[in-house]
Design a protein around this motif. Structure first.
Motif, PDB file in Angstrom:
ATOM      1  N   LEU A 175      -1.386 -13.902 -50.986  1.00  0.00           N
ATOM      2  CA  LEU A 175      -2.442 -13.320 -50.157  1.00  0.00           C
ATOM      3  C   LEU A 175      -1.843 -12.620 -48.942  1.00  0.00           C
ATOM      4  N   ILE A 176      -0.873 -13.252 -48.299  1.00  0.00           N
ATOM      5  CA  ILE A 176      -0.211 -12.658 -47.136  1.00  0.00           C
ATOM      6  C   ILE A 176       0.543 -11.395 -47.527  1.00  0.00           C
ATOM      7  N   THR A 177       1.120 -11.378 -48.725  1.00  0.00           N
ATOM      8  CA  THR A 177       1.805 -10.170 -49.211  1.00  0.00           C
ATOM      9  C   THR A 177       0.868  -8.980 -49.200  1.00  0.00           C
ATOM     10  N   HIS A 178      -0.321  -9.181 -49.727  1.00  0.00           N
ATOM     11  CA  HIS A 178      -1.268  -8.063 -49.789  1.00  0.00           C
ATOM     12  C   HIS A 178      -1.777  -7.660 -48.413  1.00  0.00           C
ATOM     13  N   LEU A 179      -2.062  -8.634 -47.573  1.00  0.00           N
ATOM     14  CA  LEU A 179      -2.701  -8.336 -46.291  1.00  0.00           C
ATOM     15  C   LEU A 179      -1.719  -7.864 -45.222  1.00  0.00           C
ATOM     16  N   TYR A 180      -0.466  -8.347 -45.287  1.00  0.00           N
ATOM     17  CA  TYR A 180       0.477  -8.077 -44.189  1.00  0.00           C
ATOM     18  C   TYR A 180       1.798  -7.471 -44.657  1.00  0.00           C
ATOM     19  N   GLY A 181       1.944  -7.269 -45.954  1.00  0.00           N
ATOM     20  CA  GLY A 181       3.145  -6.631 -46.464  1.00  0.00           C
ATOM     21  C   GLY A 181       4.163  -7.619 -47.001  1.00  0.00           C
ATOM     22  N   GLU A 182       4.960  -7.134 -47.944  1.00  0.00           N
ATOM     23  CA  GLU A 182       5.914  -8.013 -48.614  1.00  0.00           C
ATOM     24  C   GLU A 182       7.018  -8.500 -47.685  1.00  0.00           C
ATOM     25  N   THR A 187       9.824 -13.135 -45.835  1.00  0.00           N
ATOM     26  CA  THR A 187      10.468 -13.925 -44.782  1.00  0.00           C
ATOM     27  C   THR A 187       9.839 -15.307 -44.678  1.00  0.00           C
ATOM     28  N   LEU A 188       8.509 -15.344 -44.706  1.00  0.00           N
ATOM     29  CA  LEU A 188       7.797 -16.619 -44.623  1.00  0.00           C
ATOM     30  C   LEU A 188       8.124 -17.501 -45.828  1.00  0.00           C
ATOM     31  N   ALA A 189       8.130 -16.907 -47.025  1.00  0.00           N
ATOM     32  CA  ALA A 189       8.394 -17.670 -48.244  1.00  0.00           C
ATOM     33  C   ALA A 189       9.808 -18.227 -48.259  1.00  0.00           C
ATOM     34  N   ALA A 190      10.770 -17.445 -47.774  1.00  0.00           N
ATOM     35  CA  ALA A 190      12.146 -17.915 -47.732  1.00  0.00           C
ATOM     36  C   ALA A 190      12.314 -19.029 -46.709  1.00  0.00           C
ATOM     37  N   THR A 191      11.661 -18.875 -45.560  1.00  0.00           N
ATOM     38  CA  THR A 191      11.755 -19.868 -44.500  1.00  0.00           C
ATOM     39  C   THR A 191      11.185 -21.209 -44.935  1.00  0.00           C
ATOM     40  N   TRP A 192      10.102 -21.171 -45.695  1.00  0.00           N
ATOM     41  CA  TRP A 192       9.396 -22.391 -46.083  1.00  0.00           C
ATOM     42  C   TRP A 192       9.826 -22.911 -47.459  1.00  0.00           C
ATOM     43  N   ASP A 193      10.900 -22.363 -48.025  1.00  0.00           N
ATOM     44  CA  ASP A 193      11.435 -22.795 -49.322  1.00  0.00           C
ATOM     45  C   ASP A 193      10.511 -22.479 -50.493  1.00  0.00           C
ATOM     46  N   THR A 194       9.532 -21.651 -50.279  1.00  0.00           N
ATOM     47  CA  THR A 194       8.649 -21.265 -51.378  1.00  0.00           C
ATOM     48  C   THR A 194       9.328 -20.274 -52.301  1.00  0.00           C
ATOM     49  N   LEU A 195      10.091 -19.359 -51.742  1.00  0.00           N
ATOM     50  CA  LEU A 195      10.757 -18.328 -52.546  1.00  0.00           C
ATOM     51  C   LEU A 195      11.799 -18.916 -53.489  1.00  0.00           C
ATOM     52  N   PRO A 196      12.679 -19.826 -53.040  1.00  0.00           N
ATOM     53  CA  PRO A 196      13.644 -20.390 -53.986  1.00  0.00           C
ATOM     54  C   PRO A 196      12.989 -21.137 -55.150  1.00  0.00           C
ATOM     55  N   LEU A 197      11.819 -21.691 -54.907  1.00  0.00           N
ATOM     56  CA  LEU A 197      11.143 -22.469 -55.945  1.00  0.00           C
ATOM     57  C   LEU A 197      10.336 -21.595 -56.895  1.00  0.00           C
ATOM     58  N   HIS A 198       9.592 -20.634 -56.358  1.00  0.00           N
ATOM     59  CA  HIS A 198       8.646 -19.861 -57.178  1.00  0.00           C
ATOM     60  C   HIS A 198       9.119 -18.450 -57.504  1.00  0.00           C
ATOM     61  N   GLY A 199      10.067 -17.914 -56.762  1.00  0.00           N
ATOM     62  CA  GLY A 199      10.619 -16.607 -57.092  1.00  0.00           C
ATOM     63  C   GLY A 199       9.669 -15.446 -56.861  1.00  0.00           C
ATOM     64  N   GLU A 200       9.908 -14.365 -57.585  1.00  0.00           N
ATOM     65  CA  GLU A 200       9.223 -13.094 -57.341  1.00  0.00           C
ATOM     66  C   GLU A 200       7.736 -13.120 -57.692  1.00  0.00           C
ATOM     67  N   THR A 201       7.306 -14.118 -58.435  1.00  0.00           N
ATOM     68  CA  THR A 201       5.880 -14.211 -58.771  1.00  0.00           C
ATOM     69  C   THR A 201       5.005 -14.324 -57.524  1.00  0.00           C
ATOM     70  N   LEU A 202       5.603 -14.769 -56.416  1.00  0.00           N
ATOM     71  CA  LEU A 202       4.861 -14.939 -55.162  1.00  0.00           C
ATOM     72  C   LEU A 202       4.244 -13.642 -54.664  1.00  0.00           C
ATOM     73  N   PHE A 203       4.822 -12.520 -55.024  1.00  0.00           N
ATOM     74  CA  PHE A 203       4.413 -11.248 -54.436  1.00  0.00           C
ATOM     75  C   PHE A 203       3.504 -10.445 -55.360  1.00  0.00           C
ATOM     76  N   ASN A 204       2.976 -11.116 -56.386  1.00  0.00           N
ATOM     77  CA  ASN A 204       2.086 -10.473 -57.344  1.00  0.00           C
ATOM     78  C   ASN A 204       0.626 -10.793 -57.040  1.00  0.00           C
ATOM     79  N   PRO A 205      -0.271  -9.856 -57.331  1.00  0.00           N
ATOM     80  CA  PRO A 205      -1.702 -10.120 -57.088  1.00  0.00           C
ATOM     81  C   PRO A 205      -2.285 -11.176 -58.020  1.00  0.00           C
ATOM     82  N   GLU A 206      -1.623 -11.423 -59.150  1.00  0.00           N
ATOM     83  CA  GLU A 206      -2.048 -12.491 -60.049  1.00  0.00           C
ATOM     84  C   GLU A 206      -0.932 -13.513 -60.172  1.00  0.00           C
ATOM     85  N   GLY A 207      -1.300 -14.789 -60.131  1.00  0.00           N
ATOM     86  CA  GLY A 207      -0.320 -15.849 -60.234  1.00  0.00           C
ATOM     87  C   GLY A 207       0.131 -16.074 -61.664  1.00  0.00           C
TER      88      GLY A 207
END
Length: 232
Positions: A175-182, A187-207
Motif C-alpha cells: 500500500l505504501i509503495t503505491h501511495l508514496y513510491g517504491e 527503505t521501510l521494508a529493508a529496515t523492518w526485515d520485510t524485504l529479506p523475507l518477502h522479496g519483490e512481491t512487496l511492491f506489487n498491487p496484488e499479493g
C-alpha cells in the motif's frame, strides 16, 4: 509525496492487535521518515468512542476521539473479533461510505473487510478476504477473488483489501509503495526485515497466492465465520 497526508486507523472494541497496530506502526515509521525531509504525514489511532479501547486479546490502548464528520485521506479498517459488531455499527458504516463517496481511500484487512463489505462500497468490486470470511462473503453476494491472494490494491476505486493477520505487514508495504513510491517503501521494508523475507512481491498491487488447506479452512469457517460477520 502523494496527496495522502492524513491517515486514520479506526479502532473499535475487540479490534485485532496485529491487524491494527502493525500497519499503524509502519505508517508511523513512514511519517517519521517523511518528516526528516520536511514532509508531513498525520497518522491517527482513533475510535468513535475515544479513550481506552480493549483489544481482541485484552490489551488496552489509548485512542483519539474521532467525530463522524472528520475526514482523512485514507481510512483503514482493521479486523479482529470486534469486526462482527463493527459491521452492524451505523456510525462506522456511515464513516466508510462518506469517505468512499468523497473519493477518499478505504483500506481493510481480515474482519475489517467484512465491515467494509457491509458498508456497501464493495458492490461490483472483486476483492481479497481472509480465509475465514471467503465462503460467508460469497453467500452474501460478494465478488471475492479466486484464487485467493494476500492483498489487492485497486487504484481506480481507491480500495485496498488484505487477508488475515499474517498478510498485514507485507500488504502495508504494498500500500505504501503505491501511495508514496517504491523508494520509500523499499527503505521501510529493508529496515523492518520485510524485504529479506518477502522479496519483490512487496511492491506489487496484488499479493502472492495463498496456499490454503481446504479442510482446515472449512472447519475454521464453520466455527468462526458468523462471529466475524454475523447475520443482520
Amino acid at each position: 509525496m502523494s496527496g495522502i497526508n492524513k491517515v486514520l486507523f479506526l479502532a473499535f472494541p475487540n479490534v485485532g492487535e496485529q491487524d491494527l497496530l502493525a500497519p499503524w506502526e509502519l505508517f508511523r515509521a513512514l511519517a517519521y521518515d517523511l518528516g526528516r525531509s520536511g514532509e508531513q504525514l498525520e497518522v491517527t489511532l482513533g475510535s468513535l468512542e475515544g479513550g481506552t479501547m480493549t483489544t481482541h486479546m485484552g490489551a488496552q490502548i489509548h485512542t483519539e476521539k474521532v467525530n463522524p464528520e472528520d475526514r482523512y485521506d485514507l481510512l483503514y479498517i482493521p479486523g479482529g473479533i470486534g469486526g462482527g459488531a463493527a459491521s452492524h455499527d451505523p456510525q462506522i458504516l456511515d464513516l466508510i461510505r462518506a469517505h468512499h463517496t468523497e473519493g477518499r481511500w478505504v483500506a481493510a484487512n481480515c474482519a475489517g473487510v467484512g465491515v467494509v463489505f457491509r458498508s456497501g462500497i464493495l458492490q461490483g468490486t472483486r476483492f481479497q478476504a481472509a480465509a475465514v470470511l471467503g465462503r460467508r462473503l460469497k453467500e452474501l453476494g460478494a465478488d471475492v477473488a479466486e484464487p485467493r491472494r494476500a492483498w489487492s490494491l485497486l487504484p481506480d476505486a481507491k480500495i485496498f483489501t488484505a487477508g488475515g493477520a499474517a498478510t498485514v505487514h507485507p500488504s502495508t508495504i504494498a500500500l505504501i509503495t503505491h501511495l508514496y513510491g517504491e523508494d520509500r517503501a523499499r527503505t521501510l521494508a529493508a529496515t523492518w526485515d520485510t524485504l529479506p523475507l518477502h522479496g519483490e512481491t512487496l511492491f506489487n498491487p496484488e499479493g502472492p497466492l495463498t496456499n490454503d488447506d481446504d479442510t482446515f479452512v472449512k472447519g475454521l469457517q464453520n466455527a468462526m465465520e458468523k462471529v466475524f460477520l454475523p447475520d443482520n
